[in-house]
Design an enzyme around this catalytic site. Structure first.
Site, mmCIF file in Angstrom:
data_model
loop_
_atom_site.group_PDB
_atom_site.id
_atom_site.type_symbol
_atom_site.label_atom_id
_atom_site.label_comp_id
_atom_site.label_asym_id
_atom_site.label_seq_id
_atom_site.Cartn_x
_atom_site.Cartn_y
_atom_site.Cartn_z
ATOM 1 N N ILE A 20 1.889 2.512 2.697
ATOM 2 C CA ILE A 20 2.933 3.531 2.621
ATOM 3 C C ILE A 20 3.379 3.978 4.007
ATOM 4 O O ILE A 20 4.456 4.535 4.185
ATOM 5 C CB ILE A 20 2.470 4.748 1.793
ATOM 6 C CG1 ILE A 20 3.683 5.579 1.341
ATOM 7 C CG2 ILE A 20 1.467 5.606 2.573
ATOM 8 C CD1 ILE A 20 3.335 6.679 0.358
ATOM 9 N N GLU B 158 8.936 -1.242 3.205
ATOM 10 C CA GLU B 158 8.520 0.044 2.646
ATOM 11 C C GLU B 158 9.462 1.178 3.044
ATOM 12 O O GLU B 158 9.708 2.091 2.259
ATOM 13 C CB GLU B 158 7.089 0.373 3.067
ATOM 14 C CG GLU B 158 6.025 -0.467 2.388
ATOM 15 C CD GLU B 158 5.762 -1.799 3.078
ATOM 16 O OE1 GLU B 158 4.929 -2.569 2.586
ATOM 17 O OE2 GLU B 158 6.402 -2.067 4.133
ATOM 18 N N GLN C 35 3.311 -1.170 -2.779
ATOM 19 C CA GLN C 35 2.315 -2.003 -3.447
ATOM 20 C C GLN C 35 0.884 -1.464 -3.351
ATOM 21 O O GLN C 35 0.107 -1.550 -4.298
ATOM 22 C CB GLN C 35 2.382 -3.414 -2.874
ATOM 23 C CG GLN C 35 1.820 -4.465 -3.774
ATOM 24 C CD GLN C 35 2.257 -5.844 -3.342
ATOM 25 O OE1 GLN C 35 1.750 -6.395 -2.373
ATOM 26 N NE2 GLN C 35 3.219 -6.407 -4.053
ATOM 27 N N PHE C 36 0.522 -0.914 -2.204
ATOM 28 C CA PHE C 36 -0.783 -0.294 -2.004
ATOM 29 C C PHE C 36 -0.597 0.951 -1.151
ATOM 30 O O PHE C 36 0.264 0.985 -0.270
ATOM 31 C CB PHE C 36 -1.758 -1.238 -1.284
ATOM 32 C CG PHE C 36 -2.182 -2.427 -2.095
ATOM 33 C CD1 PHE C 36 -3.292 -2.361 -2.921
ATOM 34 C CD2 PHE C 36 -1.470 -3.622 -2.038
ATOM 35 C CE1 PHE C 36 -3.692 -3.461 -3.671
ATOM 36 C CE2 PHE C 36 -1.859 -4.718 -2.777
ATOM 37 C CZ PHE C 36 -2.980 -4.644 -3.599
ATOM 38 N N ALA C 37 -1.446 1.950 -1.375
ATOM 39 C CA ALA C 37 -1.362 3.186 -0.592
ATOM 40 C C ALA C 37 -1.465 2.907 0.899
ATOM 41 O O ALA C 37 -0.832 3.580 1.721
ATOM 42 C CB ALA C 37 -2.462 4.152 -1.020
ATOM 43 N N ASP C 38 -2.258 1.906 1.264
ATOM 44 C CA ASP C 38 -2.437 1.574 2.679
ATOM 45 C C ASP C 38 -1.134 1.138 3.343
ATOM 46 O O ASP C 38 -1.039 1.131 4.573
ATOM 47 C CB ASP C 38 -3.457 0.442 2.822
ATOM 48 C CG ASP C 38 -4.765 0.770 2.141
ATOM 49 O OD1 ASP C 38 -5.702 1.201 2.829
ATOM 50 O OD2 ASP C 38 -4.850 0.609 0.899
ATOM 51 N N HIS D 279 -6.532 -2.304 1.254
ATOM 52 C CA HIS D 279 -6.107 -2.237 -0.144
ATOM 53 C C HIS D 279 -6.906 -1.187 -0.923
ATOM 54 O O HIS D 279 -6.920 -1.205 -2.154
ATOM 55 C CB HIS D 279 -6.260 -3.602 -0.826
ATOM 56 C CG HIS D 279 -5.459 -4.679 -0.184
ATOM 57 N ND1 HIS D 279 -5.869 -5.338 0.955
ATOM 58 C CD2 HIS D 279 -4.252 -5.209 -0.501
ATOM 59 C CE1 HIS D 279 -4.955 -6.230 1.306
ATOM 60 N NE2 HIS D 279 -3.965 -6.175 0.445
#
Length: 690
Positions: free
Chosen positions: A438, A411, A433-436, A480
């Site tokens: 970032i 990331e 892929q997922f905000a979690d 997620h």
């Protein structure tokens, strides 16, 4: 690669290097003698001059270099004058790099006649990812013949050995090796990391560390010996210029000066260590070599004397230079965007409704057909599956693996590389892929991307789009389902969109593409396909290709009855994303007494619309999916209260998720945590009774 020496270095180059070394020494001495004047923290290149000058002398105007904070000799070597450097030392208005905003030896330059320098922060090792992004961009430009170069560009990323232990350095090395990028990682090893010794910090030096990166060449050099350094760097640069493959050059150096002016050598180093380092002073080594080769000693004395006089004169001039004007402090937070008005056809006649995910795919497709500088990368976005939500499906097949491709789980690299890609004129669209997930990229987003335009004095805005699937529904669970807009909204220098329907999504994505600033697109997973009950309105007629929706323009999506407004019986709900659909459902219970505003973007925020409508209604709820305490919603509610205070009939309320550390996976618990139309209905009913 072997680094045996075969070539003689000309006398002219040796004398040029000696002059620059004496300049660097004179500058460091003057700074030390004038500590009361040199009040801002700074480092100097004392002990590192040989390898830095040897590197600088290889570079051409097509090249890119990222010097780190101890690299003033690189700057001298590529053509900057002591006066220019001192303007930054003293934070003067005419500092050519940052306009008085950043530390000494924190350069950024687009000078046409010199190697280019992107902005980089003080955070050690963090420059490796943006600089590798430059090399990635150059390779892309060469692959698609977007630009012709007189000389194949070479990228140099300079860093200290102790910073190689940073995880983000490994991400950069991995990407450079995997994709065979034209970059040299110049590692300068003086055995210190502030007060941390090499034995405390690492198991091996960078040369041994990078051995496992297949496809990454490596060389060693005595970085205190200019002649040896010059030959090795010439070999390295010539190799990368011709072969377009990456290298690591590990240069052994010494630290003669302080770590910085704020962390002085006497704080942590004993006399034995200082004596050992001073014995390898590059200036003394070169002086002795010149004398042994027959150079007149008087000439060297004259060079030294002249360097001191030049440095003194530059320092006097720099002191007299003007400071920045206070009113310039807010300049260059963002680069001006050409997208200020809604344009194009939002609802073409005979158009068909599409889901949000298709709006993104179609918008990117239209952009990429039109703009060869656009490319898309991230985890699993390539041709095989086209994103875990199928949000990039078909794009890999249509545009090929050099324009749409997968990355590793990196990331930080995905986000940070966009700095370098943007600098060379590309427009990267990347996906986390997922905000979690970032968070590993937050360092690059804050430290490098958000500050680049401001600290480069407007030279290097980072033009990118970072796509982030976000939000909770259907038991996605704690890693997620998270919301991250409050964290992002606290980062100054980025823009944030949060569309709630297909038309807005397509229009905002187009605006993001033409905006020269960094943009994060928050895309609610539950709205992608309108599978969540009550989100049918997320499907809209697809706007035409020319449709663009500017940032900072909220929209009243449900209007209250004017007669009810006049009676003082109404309330406005301000929300975004999934909140729009909770609000739309709740409104059905109140017969024209509720207005709903969709913010559409969080930065910039349409405060004008919000304040106007709050003043009209006198009652307001800010609705979010996020947990409330210390959130964006609470902060915005405070601003509404402050600006609309005398018009309010009740305190501004907020509504969001319960303050749990994560979204639980069990559907019953998830429902209990999240807001919904039923909970909002109850809150509206309570407020209408005021």
């Amino acid at each position: 690669m072997e680094n045996t020496l075969h070539e003689k270095v000309s006398q002219d180059i040796l004398l040029k290097a000696y002059n620059h070394m004496m300049l660097a020494k004179a500058m460091a001495d003057i700074y030390e003698e004038n500590r009361n004047v040199c009040k801002y923290v700074h480092s100097t290149s004392r002990g590192h001059e040989a390898i830095q000058l040897a590197t600088a002398y290889q570079l051409k105007k097509e090249d890119w270099v990222s010097p780190y904070y101890r690299d003033e000799s690189i700057l001298l070597g590529i053509g900057f004058e002591p006066y220019q450097l001192m303007l930054q030392l003293l934070a003067k208005a005419d500092d050519p790099f940052s306009g008085g905003r950043s530390y000494y030896s924190h350069p950024s330059s687009r000078d046409e006649n010199m190697p280019k320098i992107i902005h980089q922060s003080s955070a050690t090792g963090m420059q490796t990812i943006p600089t590798t992004g430059v090399a990635q961009g150059i390779k892309y430009i060469e692959d698609f013949e977007l630009e012709k170069f007189e000389n194949n560009p070479v990228v140099i990323c300079s860093l200290g050995d102790n910073s190689v232990t940073e995880g983000e350095v490994s991400e950069a090395l991995q990407f450079a090796a995997l994709h065979q990028l034209p970059i040299i990682f110049l590692v300068q090893d003086n055995e210190w990391g502030i007060s941390v010794t090499k034995d405390e910090a690492r198991t091996c030096d960078a040369y041994d560390f990078v051995a496992g990166f297949v496809g990454l060449g490596r060389m060693r050099v005595d970085g205190t010996n200019f002649a040896e350094s010059f030959e090795v760097m010439k070999k390295a640069v010539d190799f990368v210029r011709a072969e377009r493959k990456p290298l690591v050059v590990c240069a052994k150096t010494v630290l003669i000066g302080h770590h910085t002016s704020g962390v002085r050598r006497e704080f942590y180093r004993d006399e034995e260590d200082l004596t050992k380092h001073r014995a390898k002073d590059p200036g003394e080594i070169l002086r002795n070599q010149l004398l042994e080769s027959g150079t007149d000693e008087e000439l060297l004395k004259q060079i030294t004397k002249k360097a001191r006089l030049e440095a003194e004169e530059a320092f006097e001039r720099a002191q007299k230079a003007e400071d920045p004007k206070p009113e310039t402090v807010m300049q260059h937070i963002f680069a001006p965007t050409p997208i200020t008005e809604e344009v194009g056809t939002r609802e073409p006649e005979g158009g068909e409704k599409i889901v949000m995910v298709d709006a993104a795919i179609h918008a990117i497709q239209e952009i990429m057909w039109k703009h060869p500088e656009a490319l898309l990368y991230g985890q699993d976005v390539g041709e095989r599956i086209g994103g875990v939500f199928r949000e990039t499906v078909t794009l890999g097949k249509k545009f090929g693996s050099k324009r749409v491709f997968n990355t590793a789980i990196q990331e930080a690299y995905i986000i940070g590389s966009t700095t370098g890609m943007s600098a060379v004129g590309l427009k990267p669209i990347v996906e986390v892929q997922f905000a979690d997930y970032i968070y590993p990229g937050i360092n690059q987003l804050i430290t490098e991307i958000s500050k680049s335009n401001y600290l480069s004095n407007g030279k290097f805005p980072v033009s990118n789009i970072i796509r982030v699937p976000i939000g909770a529904y259907g038991g996605g669970g704690p890693y997620h389902s998270g919301s991250v807009e409050s964290i992002l909204a606290n980062i100054k220098g980025i823009k944030i969109a949060y569309p709630s329907n297909a038309a807005d999504f397509k229009g905002l994505l187009k605006a993001a593409y033409y905006d020269p600033n960094p943009v994060v697109m928050l895309e609610h997973k539950g709205l992608y396909w309108s599978k969540v009950p009550g989100t049918e309105d997320a499907k809209t007629i697809e706007p035409a290709e020319d449709y663009i929706l500017p940032f900072g323009k909220g929209k009243v999506v449900i209007e209250a009855d004017e007669n009810e407004i006049k009676k003082g019986n109404t309330i406005v709900v301000i929300t975004y994303g999934m909140g729009v659909y909770w609000a739309k459902e709740a409104v059905k219970n109140f017969g024209g007494k509720v207005e709903v505003i969709d913010l559409r973007t969080i930065i910039p925020l349409d405060e004008e619309l919000v304040f106007e409508r709050v003043k009209a209604h006198g009652k307001c709820i800010v609705l979010t999916e996020e947990q409330l305490n210390n959130s964006f919603a609470e902060a915005f509610a405070h601003r509404i209260s402050k600006n609309c205070f005398k018009y309010l009939d009740a305190p501004v309320e907020t509504m969001g998720s319960l303050d749990t550390p994560a979204v639980p996976i069990n559907l019953i618990l998830e429902k209990e945590m999240l807001p919904n139309a039923e909970k909002l209905t109850k809150k509206i009913d309570e407020m209408l009774k005021y």
